[in-house]
Write a protein that holds these residues in place. Structure first.
Motif, mmCIF file in Angstrom:
data_model
loop_
_atom_site.group_PDB
_atom_site.id
_atom_site.type_symbol
_atom_site.label_atom_id
_atom_site.label_comp_id
_atom_site.label_asym_id
_atom_site.label_seq_id
_atom_site.Cartn_x
_atom_site.Cartn_y
_atom_site.Cartn_z
ATOM 1 N N SER A 9 0.882 -1.162 0.000
ATOM 2 C CA SER A 9 0.000 0.000 0.000
ATOM 3 C C SER A 9 0.921 1.213 0.000
ATOM 4 O O SER A 9 1.683 1.414 0.953
ATOM 5 N N ARG A 101 3.052 -6.825 9.415
ATOM 6 C CA ARG A 101 3.164 -5.636 8.575
ATOM 7 C C ARG A 101 4.620 -5.218 8.519
ATOM 8 O O ARG A 101 5.325 -5.278 9.537
ATOM 9 N N GLY A 112 5.964 2.820 1.485
ATOM 10 C CA GLY A 112 4.695 2.127 1.670
ATOM 11 C C GLY A 112 4.756 1.128 2.805
ATOM 12 O O GLY A 112 5.746 1.041 3.524
ATOM 13 N N ASP A 118 -1.538 -8.590 1.849
ATOM 14 C CA ASP A 118 -0.917 -8.292 0.558
ATOM 15 C C ASP A 118 -0.050 -9.455 0.097
ATOM 16 O O ASP A 118 -0.083 -9.848 -1.067
#
Length: 138
Positions: A9, A101, A112, A118
């Motif tokens: 992201s 993350r 990002g 993801d």
């Protein structure tokens, strides 16, 4: 295989190391995210603050969220992934550090965040199961 910049992201926003936890909680809420990179005044990544950190390390220990600085929760060197690192390397880093993350950096610049979801979308099915197992065990 895709690289981090393909699946991340983009445009991750930092919380300043000198910003208080109340500000961080409000930013987490307004952005609708579960983690914020912590950046120092030198614009370098200092760590990652999660919503769980707010609850367990601040509220759960009766610390004042207006007096506690985000930088106080940064532990050691931040675990990151390079923008051109492949999904296999992301998988290995998440499993090794048991994180869901990762900030994505290009040089020293934050570009990002890549989350477990993801990576799960980018990896073949057997690897996804391996990653979930690695993150779920002590």
């Amino acid at each position: 295989m895709p690289v981090a910049r393909d699946i991340m992201s983009p445009g991750a926003e930092c919380i300043g190391a000198n910003d208080n936890i109340l500000e961080a909680a409000r930013k987490l809420t307004s952005l609708g995210v579960g983690a914020l990179p912590i950046c120092g005044t030198d614009d370098r990544l200092k760590g990652v603050l999660t919503d769980r950190d707010v609850v367990v390390k601040v509220l759960g220990k009766n610390l004042d969220p207006q007096q506690t600085k985000a930088g106080e929760l940064a532990q050691g060197e931040a675990v990151t992934i390079g923008a051109d690192d492949g999904a296999d390397e992301i998988f290995a880093t998440m499993a090794r550090h048991k994180v869901r993350r990762l900030p994505v950096i290009d040089g020293h610049r934050l570009v990002g965040m890549v989350a477990l979801a993801d990576v799960a979308r980018a990896l073949p099915d057997p690897q996804v199961g391996d990653l979930l197992e690695a993150l779920s065990t002590d």
